[in-house]
Design an enzyme around this catalytic site. Structure first.
Site, short mmCIF file in Angstrom:
data_model
loop_
_atom_site.label_atom_id
_atom_site.label_comp_id
_atom_site.label_asym_id
_atom_site.label_seq_id
_atom_site.Cartn_x
_atom_site.Cartn_y
_atom_site.Cartn_z
N ARG A 237 -28.87 91.30 75.94
CA ARG A 237 -28.62 92.17 74.79
C ARG A 237 -28.62 91.30 73.54
O ARG A 237 -28.09 90.17 73.55
CB ARG A 237 -27.25 92.87 74.91
N GLU A 266 -31.90 97.17 66.86
CA GLU A 266 -33.16 97.65 67.44
C GLU A 266 -33.42 99.07 66.96
O GLU A 266 -32.48 99.86 66.89
CB GLU A 266 -33.10 97.61 68.96
N HIS A 285 -38.00 95.33 73.47
CA HIS A 285 -37.06 95.74 74.53
C HIS A 285 -37.79 96.45 75.67
O HIS A 285 -37.55 97.63 75.94
CB HIS A 285 -35.95 96.65 73.94
P1 NAP Z 1 -24.94 91.82 86.79
O1 NAP Z 1 -25.51 91.77 88.16
O2 NAP Z 1 -23.66 92.52 86.56
O3 NAP Z 1 -24.83 90.30 86.27
C1 NAP Z 1 -24.16 89.92 85.14
C2 NAP Z 1 -23.59 88.54 85.39
O4 NAP Z 1 -22.93 88.10 84.20
C3 NAP Z 1 -22.54 88.54 86.50
O5 NAP Z 1 -22.89 87.51 87.44
C4 NAP Z 1 -21.23 88.23 85.78
O6 NAP Z 1 -20.35 87.40 86.51
C5 NAP Z 1 -21.71 87.49 84.57
N1 NAP Z 1 -20.77 87.59 83.46
C6 NAP Z 1 -20.22 88.70 82.92
N2 NAP Z 1 -19.43 88.39 81.88
C7 NAP Z 1 -19.47 87.04 81.78
C8 NAP Z 1 -18.86 86.10 80.92
N3 NAP Z 1 -18.04 86.52 79.93
N4 NAP Z 1 -19.13 84.79 81.09
C9 NAP Z 1 -19.95 84.38 82.09
N5 NAP Z 1 -20.56 85.22 82.95
C10 NAP Z 1 -20.33 86.52 82.79
O7 NAP Z 1 -25.96 92.49 85.78
P2 NAP Z 1 -27.55 92.41 85.81
O8 NAP Z 1 -28.10 93.52 86.63
O9 NAP Z 1 -27.96 91.03 86.14
O10 NAP Z 1 -27.86 92.72 84.27
C11 NAP Z 1 -27.40 91.86 83.25
C12 NAP Z 1 -27.64 92.47 81.88
O11 NAP Z 1 -29.02 92.49 81.59
C13 NAP Z 1 -27.22 93.94 81.74
O12 NAP Z 1 -25.85 94.08 81.47
C14 NAP Z 1 -28.07 94.43 80.59
O13 NAP Z 1 -27.38 94.33 79.38
C15 NAP Z 1 -29.24 93.46 80.57
N6 NAP Z 1 -30.50 94.14 80.87
C16 NAP Z 1 -31.50 94.11 79.95
C17 NAP Z 1 -32.69 94.74 80.21
C18 NAP Z 1 -33.81 94.71 79.21
O14 NAP Z 1 -34.53 95.69 79.11
N7 NAP Z 1 -34.03 93.62 78.51
C19 NAP Z 1 -32.89 95.42 81.40
C20 NAP Z 1 -31.85 95.43 82.34
C21 NAP Z 1 -30.65 94.79 82.06
P3 NAP Z 1 -19.71 87.84 87.94
O15 NAP Z 1 -20.81 87.74 88.92
O16 NAP Z 1 -18.63 86.83 88.16
O17 NAP Z 1 -19.20 89.23 87.73
#
Ligand code: NAP
Length: 326
Positions: A237, A266, A285
């Protein structure tokens, strides 16, 4: 009487028909604003909403007193008032998993494009400026064999790391809230403190969700820690990064290049210097924007909403505290 759903996301005919089996569906395929008069008029009778990119405000919720569930066709839900929804007992469902691999592809696309200067050099060809052999002033950087630092090591971070480790022989570092021993074993990944990761990585890729803790996680201090040859990629993000600090780091040559799918505002303002910089690859995006994945996301949202409105418990519930089994 059947419950009523307002569908403002892109659903195909089969998905609309699936919802229509149990519910009254009112479709708003071209809805661009929650202020649309027909949408406002429909809100008081709505039990479910399904769509993406609509600003859901507490004021909008006031206009929808029968609302039971919202199925967002997205993974990120940082633009939803989760506490207000939970207080009202409204379920919020999202679409994890089905977009992981496609978003990781986008991450690697940005890593490759920024490293090999693909957009800049493709533009050169398009302009008819390919007059002689390409010299060192147009050379890029290798990706294979380099060190890839993931900030956030969840589903998407791990999928980017797999591409790097297994496809490109990269060393994987990560900074994440919790350790991931299974990924350490699978990919030889090494958990590091953020500062150490920034100092050691050739590529830094952000995949943490936007939360109060991660807003502006990467700013002037963090860019200063990176190698001058570092390539920075953000597929999470925009607000996780202080964009003014990123622009300055690129302008001052504190880092080499950036690949960006997301921005603080955005759509990105035409006034922003970012898309005009030769060493920036800026995408609108498109992390999950493929035919296959957007169809799968819409399907997941449909399935979630049906289960939520039937009281059976959706597959992907964001606000567990709002769940009240029938
Ligand atoms: P996820 O599986 O929940 O992974 C997020 C990771 O971030 C988790 O491993 C979490 O740790 C870690 N985390 C959260 N807060 C943190 C902090 N303060 N410090 C360090 N690590 C932290 O989510 P995901 O499926 O990978 O997606 C991640 C993000 O990508 C989404 O939230 C979304 O905003 C973004 N995204 C963007 C697009 C795009 O179109 N560009 C598409 C999809 C998603 P833990 O494992 O310990 O909980």
């Amino acid at each position: 009487m059947k419950k009523r759903i307002l569908a403002y996301g892109r659903l195909n005919d089969d998905q609309l028909a699936q919802l229509g089996q149990d519910f009254e569906v009112q479709a708003f395929p071209d809805l661009s604003s929650a202020d649309d008069p027909a949408f406002r008029a429909a809100l008081p009778e709505a039990h479910g909403l399904i769509g993406a990119s609509l600003a859901i405000t507490p004021e909008l919720l006031d206009a929808a007193p029968k609302l039971e569930a919202i199925a967002t066709i997205s993974l990120g839900y940082d633009n939803y008032p989760v506490e207000a929804l939970t207080r009202r007992g409204i379920l919020l469902c999202n679409t994890p998993d089905v977009l992981t691999e496609t978003t990781a592809d986008t991450g690697f696309l940005l890593i490759m494009a920024a490293a090999r200067r693909a957009v800049e050099l493709a533009d050169l060809v398009k302009r008819g400026d390919w007059q002689a052999g390409i010299g060192p002033e147009h050379f890029g950087s290798d990706v294979h064999g380099k060190t890839l630092g993931l900030i956030g090591f969840g589903r998407i971070g791990a999928a980017v790391a797999r591409r790097g480790a297994l496809g490109f022989g990269m060393r994987i570092l990560y900074s994440n809230a919790s350790p991931k021993p299974e990924l350490d074993a699978e990919l030889g990944a090494e958990r590091r403190e953020l500062d150490e990761l920034l100092e050691a990585s050739d590529f830094v890729c952000v995949t943490v969700p936007l939360t109060a803790e991660t807003e502006h996680l990467i700013g002037e201090r963090e860019f200063a820690l990176m190698k001058p040859s570092a390539i920075f990629v953000n597929i999470a993000r925009g607000k996780v990064v202080n964009e003014a600090a990123l622009i300055e780091a690129l302008e001052m040559g504190r880092i080499r290049a950036a690949g960006l799918d997301v921005f603080e505002q955005e759509p990105l303002s035409p006034e922003s210097p970012l898309p005009h910089m030769a060493n920036v690859v800026a995408l609108p995006h498109i992390g999950s924007a493929t035919h296959e994945t957007r169809t799968a996301m819409a399907q997941r949202a449909v399935d979630n909403l049906i289960l939520a409105l039937r009281g059976e418990g959706p597959l992907n519930l964001v606000n567990d505290a709002a769940w009240r089994p029938a």
